[in-house]
Scaffold this motif. Structure first.
Motif, PDB file in Angstrom:
ATOM      1  N   ASN A 104       0.812  -1.221   0.000  1.00  0.00           N
ATOM      2  CA  ASN A 104       0.000   0.000   0.000  1.00  0.00           C
ATOM      3  C   ASN A 104       0.847   1.274   0.000  1.00  0.00           C
ATOM      4  O   ASN A 104       0.323   2.370  -0.125  1.00  0.00           O
ATOM      5  N   SER A 143      -9.424  -8.163  -5.235  1.00  0.00           N
ATOM      6  CA  SER A 143     -10.430  -7.568  -4.354  1.00  0.00           C
ATOM      7  C   SER A 143      -9.802  -7.138  -3.030  1.00  0.00           C
ATOM      8  O   SER A 143     -10.205  -6.145  -2.444  1.00  0.00           O
ATOM      9  N   LYS A 149      -8.002  -3.820  -3.649  1.00  0.00           N
ATOM     10  CA  LYS A 149      -8.958  -2.743  -3.803  1.00  0.00           C
ATOM     11  C   LYS A 149      -9.615  -2.347  -2.503  1.00  0.00           C
ATOM     12  O   LYS A 149      -9.796  -1.185  -2.203  1.00  0.00           O
ATOM     13  N   SER A 150     -10.063  -3.375  -1.755  1.00  0.00           N
ATOM     14  CA  SER A 150     -10.983  -3.043  -0.672  1.00  0.00           C
ATOM     15  C   SER A 150     -10.261  -2.716   0.628  1.00  0.00           C
ATOM     16  O   SER A 150     -10.752  -1.902   1.389  1.00  0.00           O
ATOM     17  N   ALA A 159      -6.106   0.122  -0.649  1.00  0.00           N
ATOM     18  CA  ALA A 159      -7.231   0.945  -1.115  1.00  0.00           C
ATOM     19  C   ALA A 159      -6.756   2.335  -1.541  1.00  0.00           C
ATOM     20  O   ALA A 159      -7.378   2.978  -2.376  1.00  0.00           O
ATOM     21  N   ALA A 198      -5.342   3.315  -5.787  1.00  0.00           N
ATOM     22  CA  ALA A 198      -6.143   3.193  -6.998  1.00  0.00           C
ATOM     23  C   ALA A 198      -5.384   3.797  -8.172  1.00  0.00           C
ATOM     24  O   ALA A 198      -4.821   4.884  -8.075  1.00  0.00           O
ATOM     25  N   ASP A 256     -11.557  -1.854 -15.402  1.00  0.00           N
ATOM     26  CA  ASP A 256     -11.594  -1.774 -13.947  1.00  0.00           C
ATOM     27  C   ASP A 256     -10.867  -0.503 -13.525  1.00  0.00           C
ATOM     28  O   ASP A 256      -9.658  -0.369 -13.746  1.00  0.00           O
ATOM     29  N   TYR A 300      -9.972   0.706 -10.699  1.00  0.00           N
ATOM     30  CA  TYR A 300      -8.885   0.594  -9.721  1.00  0.00           C
ATOM     31  C   TYR A 300      -7.570   0.241 -10.414  1.00  0.00           C
ATOM     32  O   TYR A 300      -6.506   0.709 -10.050  1.00  0.00           O
TER      33      TYR A 300
END
Lengths: 306, 451, 280
Positions: free
Chosen positions: B272, B294, B297-298, B302, B305, B383, B385
């Motif tokens: 991250n 996922s 992304k989540s 996060a 992006a 997508d 993201y």
């Protein structure tokens, strides 16, 4: 019932007398019976059942399959099991001498007239003993994390590069030893303190008056007199280090490369993860025999002058 | 009177121990017939066990619809870590009580549960879809022609890479060009070296001491290499396996990887971290299954992006297969489930209705095991993201190319555990690849009884 | 001469305090860090530089436990198991200790030796079969396996026997002459005298049960039946569930009751622990 006994009278005297004694003490039998009942159900029966299991293959459900000595044979070449036993010994050698020495030294210090605040120090040092080892294990894991864990950051300020506490074989073993010492030092110290208090004060005092140094008095008077207590601590620590479970599960998970896996974890995993109840039972018995032998050896070796 | 009472009391207390243990009659609830109201719609409590992330997927997508359609089903959730669900279910089966009504487990551990027995046969219920389900995933949860687990997703392995890092290293960040750049693991290694040289950043995380073996397993799988053969032999120490481990070892030897362990806070941090983070060095890539999308992304990344892209995984040799399977999961109903109708209603609603399945796939990147869905136009959607990349096409391409390999099966836990230990030993320099894998093979033979 | 002795005495004292302080610090740091982490946000656990408390400190983790993790239920379970196990054990152990201490009966020595011998059996040996037995009883996923099997344990009986031996027989005989029943003697004469011993032993039992991890791990399945150690462990694991901050918050909570009991009854507790070791 008493009447019948009187009637039978002299002819079967020894037997009836014994029966009478038993009858008289019926309350005592009743009072001690819970232990024997519960031990029968949850101790003896499982032990016998376990022997039977150890000759079978069983997933815990479904049919059992008799395999004779196969489980024990497998055990001989089970490297992970022997690694676990070996880890038990390594851990034992790593932390027990340090811990028992520290415990005895602290007990002597707190028992001496040099320091005040006996109660505060005793309380502080004993405190970890009441902590549950899952919480403590994870707290240590956070402290010992390689990057930005508190311990490595502190070492960093001293110019020491990050230590792979949980990322190397010996690091993990040292970490585990630290956790165990942290948890059990106070317990052993308290026991040593109690032991020291049974040693008459004048004995050491007399030695000191005769010109012995405190260190000498420690080695020639305190240690020999404390031998039974030290032996007790040694034996409990030995049994403890082979039976480690929560500590290891929380701190290292048995890794890296099985370097900290303990026999109890191996047995648990074999039974409840690999679903091999029979094999796990065989392991448990071999394990039992081993600690029994080690304990006997310790009593023979360290307790012989008692 | 008083005396008699005390004596009664004494006897009572002492016999307590007997009574407590003598009431040997199982107190497990007498399983009520699956609840159904007059209209026949399933109702009642449904206890569901799955990992938190899976629950999130449903909550964010199709759960409201499910509740609207089945208002009388009362869902109750219990979360375990992913690998733990199967452990807990097997303990519940062994213990004869305390299990879920419906559960989701990883494909890696389903065969063990099937082998243990105690799952509901779903063959008839799944009849309409059987031919359209990923064969390998279905086989993992089947025995003697009966299917016990409804395949949810499979784990096509791809390369997630940091566009910004690649750019900073002077490389193209276009997915097609990245795929070409890392066409083989050798190509990957060269790319890693270039990135390290240009930016000082690590290529991906490859922990030594506690390595889970995932990279190794993926590299084996793409070559179609088994962990155990069809005739029940342990084959993890074959020359091909040894060569594969040595190939992986080059990433350590060239010091292009970070040592963070998967699924720990510091690992999340480096996935991250922005390029200019003062404390955390970001990693350039991660080779892992599509479901990672996922997670990135989540919650893991996060904040990033637009910074991540998706390329194919490297092949083992030039022109080789660029796909492997990592994980995936399926839904099953224990035989002891107290509400099988509601459980099947949940499976049918979430997995076997195209619109619902696609809806949670769009959110989760859990690549559907139901192949009938693959033609849906949503696969071509960009997508946001991932910088507008149509990543599902990359997943689908990998999914179609996954070779067959015996990597899971009933002994998966023991086998993969021993192999992971071998990877750790090799990584830490305690043993050569050959030695480590031979030891693992022997340990597996003892543990599983395979040859 | 005296000056040198005084200096030496002073130096030794300083040295000893330094050792004690260092060790006390070692003992305290994990607690402090546990507490500090429990007030942090997840992203600050491994923040650099590490801080104890900051303006970002928060009670969110505790709220989360109450809201999402059924905290009160878990504490209640743990308390229920520990309290019932302790009370039942105290009753059976003191009764058994009384039986062995105050009665002469055939087989007493043999039975007592047998009882002592059972202490060497490691739990590993009975772990697997006990699971099977509990399943037969329908006790899996109930609290019974954590309460009943240890209810009359060898250590407790041994401990109580020692304790009760020191009570004079005349007291019991006097009660008998007054027409008291055997159980009445235990209940009205013995129990009031041995309250301190029961307190000591009870604390050991309570702590053991409160902190037990392996037992609940084997026998408890449903999360609504979890005890604290099991719940604390369930935070660990893969895929985002290593929620250290909430985990440490629960750890802090698991510590508080024992801490209070320990600080209030410290003397009794230490007596209980040392009794077996030093006298035996």
């Amino acid at each position: 019932m008493e009447a019948t006994q009187v009637l039978k009278g002299a002819s079967v005297k020894p037997k009836s007398r014994r029966a009478h004694e038993v009858y008289k003490a019926r309350w005592a039998y009743l009072f001690i019976s819970p232990f024997f009942i519960l031990f029968g159900i949850f101790g003896l029966y499982p032990m016998l059942f376990s022997i039977y299991l150890s000759f079978n293959d069983w997933k815990g459900v479904g049919p059992m399959q008799w395999v004779g000595l196969n489980n024990f044979q497998r055990l001989l070449s089970d490297t992970v099991f022997w690694q676990a036993i070996q880890n038990g010994f390594i851990l034992l050698l790593m932390y027990v001498p340090v811990m028992l020495f520290l415990a005895l030294a602290l007990a002597v210090i707190l028992n001496s007239q040099y320091v005040r605040g006996y109660r505060i120090f005793r309380t502080l040092i004993f405190l970890p003993f009441i902590t549950n080892m899952v919480a403590a294990g994870f707290a240590f894991r956070i402290l010992l994390t390689m990057n930005n864990g508190l311990v490595n950051v502190a070492l960093g300020y001293l110019g020491i590069p990050p230590v792979p506490w949980l990322e190397s074989i010996w690091g993990a073993r040292v970490s585990l030893s630290l956790l165990i010492i942290w948890a059990w030092l106070g317990y052993n110290m308290v026991i040593m303190l109690a032991g020291l208090q049974t040693i008459p004060h004048d004995l050491t005092e007399a030695a000191l008056v005769d010109g012995a140094t405190p260190v000498r008095a420690f080695f020639s008077i305190t240690i020999p007199l404390m031998q039974p207590v030290i032996l007790f601590c040694l034996i409990t620590s030995t049994i403890g280090s082979f039976g480690l479970f929560a500590e290891v599960a929380a701190l290292t998970g048995g890794g890296p490369a099985n370097a900290t896996i303990t026999p109890l974890i191996r047995i648990f995993n074999t039974a409840f993860r690999s679903l091999q109840f029979g094999y796990a039972s065989a392991m448990a018995y071999v394990f039992f025999a081993l600690i029994f032998a080690v304990t006997l050896l310790q009593v023979r070796f360290f307790g012989r002058e008692q | 009177m008083n005396r008699k009472r005390t004596s009664c009391m004494a006897a009572l207390f002492v016999l307590l121990s007997l009574l407590l243990s003598a009431c040997a009659a199982p107190v497990g609830e007498s399983a009520p017939a699956p609840a159904a109201d007059a209209s026949g719609a399933p109702s009642g409590k449904l206890l569901v066990w799955m990992q938190q992330a899976n629950q999130d997927v449903f909550e964010q997508t199709v759960l409201d619809g499910f509740k609207a359609e089945y208002p009388d089903i009362e869902l109750e959730w219990v979360n375990y870590p992913p690998a733990e669900v199967a452990n807990q279910v097997s303990l519940a089966i062994q213990g004869g009580t305390g299990g879920p009504d419906l559960a989701v487990t990883e494909n890696a551990s389903i065969a063990r549960l099937v082998e243990l027995g105690g799952l509901t046969d779903l063959t008839d219920l799944m009849q309409p879809y059987l031919g359209e389900l990923n064969a390998a995933a279905l086989a993992e949860g089947s025995k003697d022609g009966k299917a016990y687990c409804a395949p949810w997703d499979i784990g096509p392995v791809v390369t997630f890479y940091r566009r910004d890092v690649f750019r900073q290293a002077g490389l193209s960040d276009d997915p097609a060009e990245v795929s070409a750049q890392i066409s083989t693991w050798d190509g990957m290694l060269n790319t890693c070296k270039q990135i390290k040289e240009a930016t000082g950043l690590n290529c991906f995380a490859l922990n030594k001491a506690n390595n889970y073996g995932d990279y190794f397993f993926n590299m084996l799988w793409q070559q179609g290499l088994d962990l155990y053969s069809d005739d029940g032999r342990v084959v993890v120490d074959s020359p091909e396996h040894i060569a594969t481990l040595e190939k992986l070892g080059q990433f350590w030897q060239n010091e292009v990887v970070s040592d963070e362990l998967e699924w720990t806070d510091n690992w999340y941090a480096e996935l991250n971290a922005p390029l200019d983070d003062p404390n955390v060095k970001p990693v350039a890539s991660i080779v892992i299954a599509s479901w990672m999308g996922s997670f990135l992304k989540s919650w893991i990344a996060a904040d990033r992006a637009g910074d991540w892209g998706v390329a194919q995984m490297p092949a083992f040799t030039e022109g080789g297969v660029r796909a492997a399977n990592q994980g995936g999961s399926c839904m099953f109903i224990p035989e002891a489930s107290r509400n099988k109708e509601a459980a099947w209603a949940f499976i049918e609603y979430t997995l076997f209705r195209p619109e619902n399945h696609l809806k949670h796939f769009a959110y989760s990147d859990y690549f559907p095991a139901w192949e009938a869905l693959y033609d849906d136009p949503m696969f071509e959607e960009p997508d946001a993201y991932f910088g507008g990349e149509p990543v599902r096409l990359v997943y689908a391409e990998a999914a179609k190319a996954i070779p067959q390999a015996n990597q899971y099966g009933p002994y998966s836990q023991a086998i993969r555990g021993a192999v992971a230990t071998a990877v750790q030993k090799y990584a830490m320099g305690m043993a050569s690849a050959e030695q480590a894998l031979m030891e693992a093979a022997n340990a597996i033979r003892v543990e599983t009884g395979l040859q | 001469m005296t000056n040198i002795r005084r200096l030496r005495h002073f130096l030794i004292t300083v040295l000893l305090y330094a050792v004690l302080a260092a060790i006390s610090l070692f003992m305290l740091i994990p607690f402090i860090w546990m507490l500090s982490t429990s007030f942090k946000l997840p992203e600050d656990v491994f923040g650099f530089p590490p801080v104890l408390f900051s303006e970002r400190s928060t009670l969110l983790n505790y709220e989360y436990l109450l809201r999402e993790k059924n905290l009160l239920r878990i504490v209640g379970n743990t308390f229920f198991v520990a309290a019932s196990a302790t009370l039942l054990s105290l009753f059976f152990c003191s009764l058994g200790g009384y039986g062995f201490a105050k009665y002469r009966f055939p087989g007493r020595t043999a039975l007592f030796s047998f009882l002592l011998a059972t202490m060497i059996i490691p739990s590993a040996v009975t772990m697997v079969p006990n699971f099977v037995i509990m399943r037969q009883f329908g006790w899996v996923d109930t609290f019974w396996p954590l309460i009943v099997p240890g209810a009359a344990n060898a250590f407790g009986i041994f401990f109580m026997r020692q304790y009760i031996s020191s009570i004079s027989d005349e007291l019991l005989d006097a009660a008998r002459i007054d027409g008291a029943h055997e159980f009445g003697i235990y209940w009205r004469v013995i129990v009031p005298i041995i309250v301190p011993g029961l307190t000591s032993l009870g604390m050991i039992f309570f702590m053991g049960s409160w902190n037990n991890y392996l037992g609940p791990l084997i026998f408890l399945k449903s999360p609504e039946k979890f005890t604290l150690p099991l719940a604390i462990f369930s935070f660990g694991g893969a895929v985002g569930l290593t929620n250290y901050t909430a985990q440490m918050a629960m750890s802090v909570i698991s510590l508080i009751p024992l801490l209070i009991i320990f600080l209030v009854f410290q003397r009794r507790f230490v007596e209980g622990i040392t009794a077996g070791a030093v006298k035996g």
